[in-house]
Design a protein around this motif. Structure first.
Motif, PDB file in Angstrom:
ATOM      1  N   GLU A 193     -20.763 -13.853 -39.653  1.00 55.49           N
ATOM      2  CA  GLU A 193     -21.285 -13.926 -38.148  1.00 55.49           C
ATOM      3  C   GLU A 193     -21.610 -15.097 -37.380  1.00 55.49           C
ATOM      4  OE1 GLU A 193     -23.482  -9.473 -37.658  1.00 55.49           O
ATOM      5  OE2 GLU A 193     -24.601 -11.081 -37.903  1.00 55.49           O
ATOM      6  N   LEU A 194     -20.958 -15.670 -36.474  1.00 52.91           N
ATOM      7  CA  LEU A 194     -21.225 -16.910 -35.757  1.00 52.91           C
ATOM      8  C   LEU A 194     -22.172 -16.753 -34.814  1.00 52.91           C
ATOM      9  CD1 LEU A 194     -17.996 -19.032 -35.632  1.00 52.91           C
ATOM     10  CD2 LEU A 194     -20.126 -19.707 -36.836  1.00 52.91           C
ATOM     11  N   ARG A 195     -23.166 -17.276 -34.379  1.00 58.29           N
ATOM     12  CA  ARG A 195     -24.082 -17.418 -33.436  1.00 58.29           C
ATOM     13  C   ARG A 195     -23.642 -18.517 -32.455  1.00 58.29           C
ATOM     14  NH1 ARG A 195     -29.737 -17.159 -35.842  1.00 58.29           N
ATOM     15  NH2 ARG A 195     -28.730 -17.194 -37.733  1.00 58.29           N
ATOM     16  N   TRP A 196     -23.729 -18.113 -31.079  1.00 61.24           N
ATOM     17  CA  TRP A 196     -23.103 -19.150 -30.073  1.00 61.24           C
ATOM     18  C   TRP A 196     -23.937 -19.021 -28.847  1.00 61.24           C
ATOM     19  CZ3 TRP A 196     -21.319 -17.125 -25.453  1.00 61.24           C
ATOM     20  CH2 TRP A 196     -21.317 -15.680 -25.498  1.00 61.24           C
ATOM     21  N   THR A 197     -23.844 -19.986 -28.202  1.00 60.03           N
ATOM     22  CA  THR A 197     -24.421 -20.233 -26.799  1.00 60.03           C
ATOM     23  C   THR A 197     -23.494 -20.801 -25.895  1.00 60.03           C
ATOM     24  OG1 THR A 197     -25.531 -22.240 -27.293  1.00 60.03           O
ATOM     25  CG2 THR A 197     -26.896 -20.221 -27.632  1.00 60.03           C
ATOM     26  N   GLN A 198     -23.447 -20.397 -24.615  1.00 58.19           N
ATOM     27  CA  GLN A 198     -22.531 -21.211 -23.628  1.00 58.19           C
ATOM     28  C   GLN A 198     -23.211 -21.103 -22.209  1.00 58.19           C
ATOM     29  OE1 GLN A 198     -18.860 -19.516 -22.715  1.00 58.19           O
ATOM     30  NE2 GLN A 198     -17.794 -21.438 -23.013  1.00 58.19           N
ATOM     31  N   GLY A 199     -23.976 -22.105 -22.019  1.00 58.00           N
ATOM     32  CA  GLY A 199     -24.813 -22.010 -20.682  1.00 58.00           C
ATOM     33  C   GLY A 199     -25.835 -21.140 -20.940  1.00 58.00           C
ATOM     34  N   PRO A 200     -25.974 -20.376 -19.861  1.00 52.88           N
ATOM     35  CA  PRO A 200     -27.098 -19.153 -19.997  1.00 52.88           C
ATOM     36  C   PRO A 200     -26.798 -17.982 -20.890  1.00 52.88           C
ATOM     37  CG  PRO A 200     -25.904 -18.900 -17.881  1.00 52.88           C
ATOM     38  CD  PRO A 200     -25.423 -20.096 -18.418  1.00 52.88           C
ATOM     39  N   ARG A 201     -25.470 -17.909 -21.395  1.00 52.73           N
ATOM     40  CA  ARG A 201     -25.100 -16.802 -22.195  1.00 52.73           C
ATOM     41  C   ARG A 201     -25.178 -17.247 -23.633  1.00 52.73           C
ATOM     42  NH1 ARG A 201     -19.337 -16.452 -21.558  1.00 52.73           N
ATOM     43  NH2 ARG A 201     -19.415 -14.643 -22.329  1.00 52.73           N
ATOM     44  N   SER A 202     -25.348 -15.953 -24.509  1.00 51.72           N
ATOM     45  CA  SER A 202     -25.395 -16.292 -25.940  1.00 51.72           C
ATOM     46  C   SER A 202     -24.908 -14.991 -26.643  1.00 51.72           C
ATOM     47  CB  SER A 202     -26.854 -16.634 -26.576  1.00 51.72           C
ATOM     48  OG  SER A 202     -27.686 -15.506 -26.190  1.00 51.72           O
ATOM     49  N   GLY A 203     -24.639 -15.029 -27.894  1.00 52.25           N
ATOM     50  CA  GLY A 203     -24.166 -13.913 -28.455  1.00 52.25           C
ATOM     51  C   GLY A 203     -23.793 -14.043 -29.694  1.00 52.25           C
ATOM     52  N   THR A 204     -23.245 -13.077 -30.572  1.00 56.00           N
ATOM     53  CA  THR A 204     -22.851 -13.159 -32.127  1.00 56.00           C
ATOM     54  C   THR A 204     -21.171 -12.754 -32.134  1.00 56.00           C
ATOM     55  OG1 THR A 204     -25.083 -12.653 -32.798  1.00 56.00           O
ATOM     56  CG2 THR A 204     -23.222 -12.444 -34.380  1.00 56.00           C
ATOM     57  N   LEU A 205     -20.485 -13.551 -32.810  1.00 56.41           N
ATOM     58  CA  LEU A 205     -19.004 -13.497 -33.101  1.00 56.41           C
ATOM     59  C   LEU A 205     -18.838 -12.871 -34.649  1.00 56.41           C
ATOM     60  CD1 LEU A 205     -16.229 -13.756 -32.302  1.00 56.41           C
ATOM     61  CD2 LEU A 205     -16.183 -15.992 -32.960  1.00 56.41           C
ATOM     62  N   ARG A 206     -18.551 -11.793 -34.834  1.00 56.63           N
ATOM     63  CA  ARG A 206     -18.098 -11.304 -36.047  1.00 56.63           C
ATOM     64  C   ARG A 206     -16.775 -12.041 -36.581  1.00 56.63           C
ATOM     65  NH1 ARG A 206     -18.508  -5.660 -39.517  1.00 56.63           N
ATOM     66  NH2 ARG A 206     -16.685  -5.830 -40.994  1.00 56.63           N
ATOM     67  N   ILE A 207     -16.585 -12.663 -37.913  1.00 54.16           N
ATOM     68  CA  ILE A 207     -15.616 -13.170 -38.257  1.00 54.16           C
ATOM     69  C   ILE A 207     -15.218 -12.467 -39.561  1.00 54.16           C
ATOM     70  CG2 ILE A 207     -14.448 -15.228 -39.196  1.00 54.16           C
ATOM     71  CD1 ILE A 207     -15.236 -15.588 -36.558  1.00 54.16           C
ATOM     72  N   ASP A 208     -14.102 -11.775 -39.549  1.00 54.58           N
ATOM     73  CA  ASP A 208     -13.487 -11.031 -40.563  1.00 54.58           C
ATOM     74  C   ASP A 208     -12.020 -11.016 -40.860  1.00 54.58           C
ATOM     75  OD1 ASP A 208     -12.574  -9.111 -38.651  1.00 54.58           O
ATOM     76  OD2 ASP A 208     -14.354  -7.802 -39.046  1.00 54.58           O
ATOM     77  N   ASP A 209     -11.597 -10.003 -41.602  1.00 50.40           N
ATOM     78  CA  ASP A 209      -9.797 -10.109 -41.857  1.00 50.40           C
ATOM     79  C   ASP A 209      -9.410  -9.030 -40.924  1.00 50.40           C
ATOM     80  OD1 ASP A 209      -7.433 -10.401 -42.847  1.00 50.40           O
ATOM     81  OD2 ASP A 209      -7.980  -9.569 -44.890  1.00 50.40           O
ATOM     82  N   GLY A 210      -9.295  -9.388 -39.620  1.00 48.01           N
ATOM     83  CA  GLY A 210      -8.622  -8.331 -38.641  1.00 48.01           C
ATOM     84  C   GLY A 210      -9.226  -7.102 -38.743  1.00 48.01           C
TER      85      GLY A 210
END
Length: 220
Positions: A193-210
Motif C-alpha cells: 500500500e502506497l500512501r500519497w498526497t496531492q495538494g489537499p487530496r490524499s489516499g492509499t494506492l494498492r500495489i499487487d499483481d493485477g
C-alpha cells in the motif's frame, strides 16, 4: 553445520555496531529482551536468529543508519540459509531463500506531481510452499530507490538503505522502486500500500499483481 564464515560476517557487524554504541552485552540483552549469553552468541557468530526482527532491533538500538540496516539484512539472509543451531528453532535443512525483486513504476495522472509518503507491506497468508513452483524476478538496472522486505518477520516492513519517503512522481518522471522480498519458511501472499498526497487530496494506492497478491516463496 552452519557456514562459519557467513555467520561470522553477521556477528562481526553486530560487534562493530555494539562497540560503536558503547553498550555492554548485558545492556543490549535487557533492551532486546534476550539473555546475555544469546546476544553474545549472535555477536560471535555461534548462533543466528531465526527471524530478522531481533537483528533489526539490535541495529536500531545501536543507531545503525538505513544502509547499515540493509547490510545487516543481507548478512542475516546469507547466514540463515543453513539450518540454525543453539537456541534457534529447527528448520527444513533443504529449504533456502531466493530473494524476489518486484519493480514498481508510479506516475501522476494529473498535471501536478504526487507525493508518496509511505509504503506498507500487507501479508494475506503464509503457508508451506508447494513443490515444483518457481518465482520470477522483475528487477532492472535503473531503480531509483531499493527496499528489502523480510516476509518472515512478525510485522514485515520495507527497509531502504538510503533516504526513505517522501518521494515525488509526475506524469513525465515516474517514481521507480525495486522491492526485494524473501522468506525462508513459506509461500507468502502479500501486497503493498502506497500512501500519497496531492495538494489537499490524499489516499492509499494498492500495489499487487493485477488484482491478485504477489507470491514469494522459499524453494527446496
Amino acid at each position: 553445520m552452519r557456514d562459519a564464515d557467513t555467520a561470522a560476517g553477521l556477528g562481526e557487524m553486530l560487534r562493530a555496531l555494539k562497540e560503536r554504541a558503547g553498550l555492554s552485552y548485558g545492556a543490549l540483552a535487557g533492551r532486546l529482551h534476550l539473555s546475555t549469553s544469546t546476544v553474545h552468541r549472535y555477536c560471535t557468530g555461534d548462533s543466528v536468529p531465526a527471524e530478522f526482527a531481533p537483528v533489526e532491533r539490535f541495529g536500531r538500538i545501536c543507531r545503525a543508519d538505513p544502509e547499515e540496516l540493509l547490510e545487516l539484512h543481507r548478512r542475516w539472509a546469507v547466514a540463515d540459509q543453513v539450518p540454525p543451531a543453539d537456541d534457534c528453532p529447527p528448520r527444513d535443512a533443504t529449504r533456502t531463500t531466493r530473494p524476489t525483486t518486484f519493480r514498481l513504476k508510479v506516475r501522476s495522472t494529473a498535471e501536478d506531481p504526487v507525493t508518496m509518503t509511505a509504503m506498507d507491506v500487507r501479508v494475506l497468508s503464509a503457508e508451506a510452499p508447494p513443490a515444483g513452483v518457481t518465482y520470477a524476478d522483475c528487477q532492472g538496472a535503473d531503480a531509483q530507490h531499493s527496499f528489502a522486505v523480510d516476509l518472515d518477520a512478525p510485522e514485515p516492513r520495507a527497509v531502504s538503505p538510503r533516504r526513505g519517503f517522501p518521494y515525488q512522481a509526475s506524469a513525465g518522471t515516474p517514481l521507480v522502486l525495486d522491492v526485494t522480498t524473501h522468506t525462508l519458511k513459506n509461500e507468502v501472499r502479500w501486497y503493498l500500500e502506497l500512501r500519497w498526497t496531492q495538494g489537499p487530496r490524499s489516499g492509499t494506492l494498492r500495489i499487487d499483481d493485477g488484482g491478485h497478491p504477489f507470491r514469494t516463496g522459499a524453494v527446496k
